[in-house]
Design a protein around this motif. Structure first.
Motif, PDB file in Angstrom:
ATOM      1  N   ASP A 154       0.891  -1.931  -4.636  1.00 30.89           N
ATOM      2  CA  ASP A 154       1.878  -1.881  -3.627  1.00 30.89           C
ATOM      3  C   ASP A 154       3.548  -2.205  -4.146  1.00 30.89           C
ATOM      4  N   PHE A 198       6.929   1.330  -4.142  1.00 31.87           N
ATOM      5  CA  PHE A 198       5.980   2.691  -4.959  1.00 31.87           C
ATOM      6  C   PHE A 198       4.257   2.170  -4.793  1.00 31.87           C
ATOM      7  N   LYS A 199       4.233   3.100  -4.705  1.00 27.73           N
ATOM      8  CA  LYS A 199       2.709   2.765  -5.233  1.00 27.73           C
ATOM      9  C   LYS A 199       2.428   3.526  -6.380  1.00 27.73           C
ATOM     10  N   TYR A 200       2.013   2.012  -7.597  1.00 29.28           N
ATOM     11  CA  TYR A 200       2.184   2.240  -9.332  1.00 29.28           C
ATOM     12  C   TYR A 200       0.740   1.964  -9.727  1.00 29.28           C
ATOM     13  N   ARG A 201       0.506   2.581 -10.596  1.00 33.83           N
ATOM     14  CA  ARG A 201      -0.934   2.508 -11.102  1.00 33.83           C
ATOM     15  C   ARG A 201      -0.956   1.522 -12.473  1.00 33.83           C
ATOM     16  N   THR A 242      -4.229   0.765  -8.720  1.00 34.47           N
ATOM     17  CA  THR A 242      -2.530   0.763  -7.898  1.00 34.47           C
ATOM     18  C   THR A 242      -2.622  -0.414  -7.024  1.00 34.47           C
ATOM     19  N   GLN A 282      15.171   5.324  -7.484  1.00 35.91           N
ATOM     20  CA  GLN A 282      14.481   4.737  -7.865  1.00 35.91           C
ATOM     21  C   GLN A 282      14.904   3.248  -8.774  1.00 35.91           C
ATOM     22  N   SER A 328       2.817   6.188  -8.896  1.00 36.70           N
ATOM     23  CA  SER A 328       2.446   7.789  -8.478  1.00 36.70           C
ATOM     24  C   SER A 328       2.262   7.645  -6.538  1.00 36.70           C
ATOM     25  N   LYS A 329       3.306   7.457  -6.037  1.00 38.76           N
ATOM     26  CA  LYS A 329       4.096   7.338  -4.109  1.00 38.76           C
ATOM     27  C   LYS A 329       5.413   6.851  -4.898  1.00 38.76           C
ATOM     28  N   ASP A 330       6.288   7.567  -4.655  1.00 41.16           N
ATOM     29  CA  ASP A 330       7.834   7.126  -4.574  1.00 41.16           C
ATOM     30  C   ASP A 330       8.527   7.483  -3.241  1.00 41.16           C
ATOM     31  N   PHE A 331       9.424   5.948  -2.211  1.00 39.44           N
ATOM     32  CA  PHE A 331       9.625   5.759  -0.989  1.00 39.44           C
ATOM     33  C   PHE A 331      10.656   5.592  -1.500  1.00 39.44           C
TER      34      PHE A 331
END
Length: 83
Positions: free
Chosen positions: A14, A25-28, A12, A51, A44-47
């Motif tokens: 940042d 985001f946290k992105y794979r 992942t 978007q 995986s995680k959206d702040f």
């Protein structure tokens, strides 16, 4: 064309706004190249709220599109950083 791998990478990264350094985001991410697109299923995680705009400075950093039939975000060059 082939769809992206469903399992996806395990590494992942940042993703942050280049202007104000706010977390987006946290992105794979797979591979070691530049960040050109983000498949929505790999986030995986959206702040963010929608978007496409930064939640802090409201800068447009991406556009929603379909890539190989899968919803994705095309990243606008120079608007985001990742590590």
């Amino acid at each position: 064309m082939a769809k992206p791998n469903k399992v996806g990478p395990t590494r992942t990264v940042d993703i942050a706004c280049a202007k104000c350094r706010a977390a987006l985001f946290k992105y794979r991410k797979g591979g070691k190249g530049a960040l050109v697109k983000c498949f929505i299923e790999r986030i995986s995680k959206d702040f963010t709220h929608n978007q496409t705009h930064c939640p802090e400075c409201d800068t447009l950093f991406s556009r929603q599109t379909l890539i190989r039939g899968t919803p994705a975000l095309k990243i606008i060059g120079g608007k985001v950083t990742f590590k």
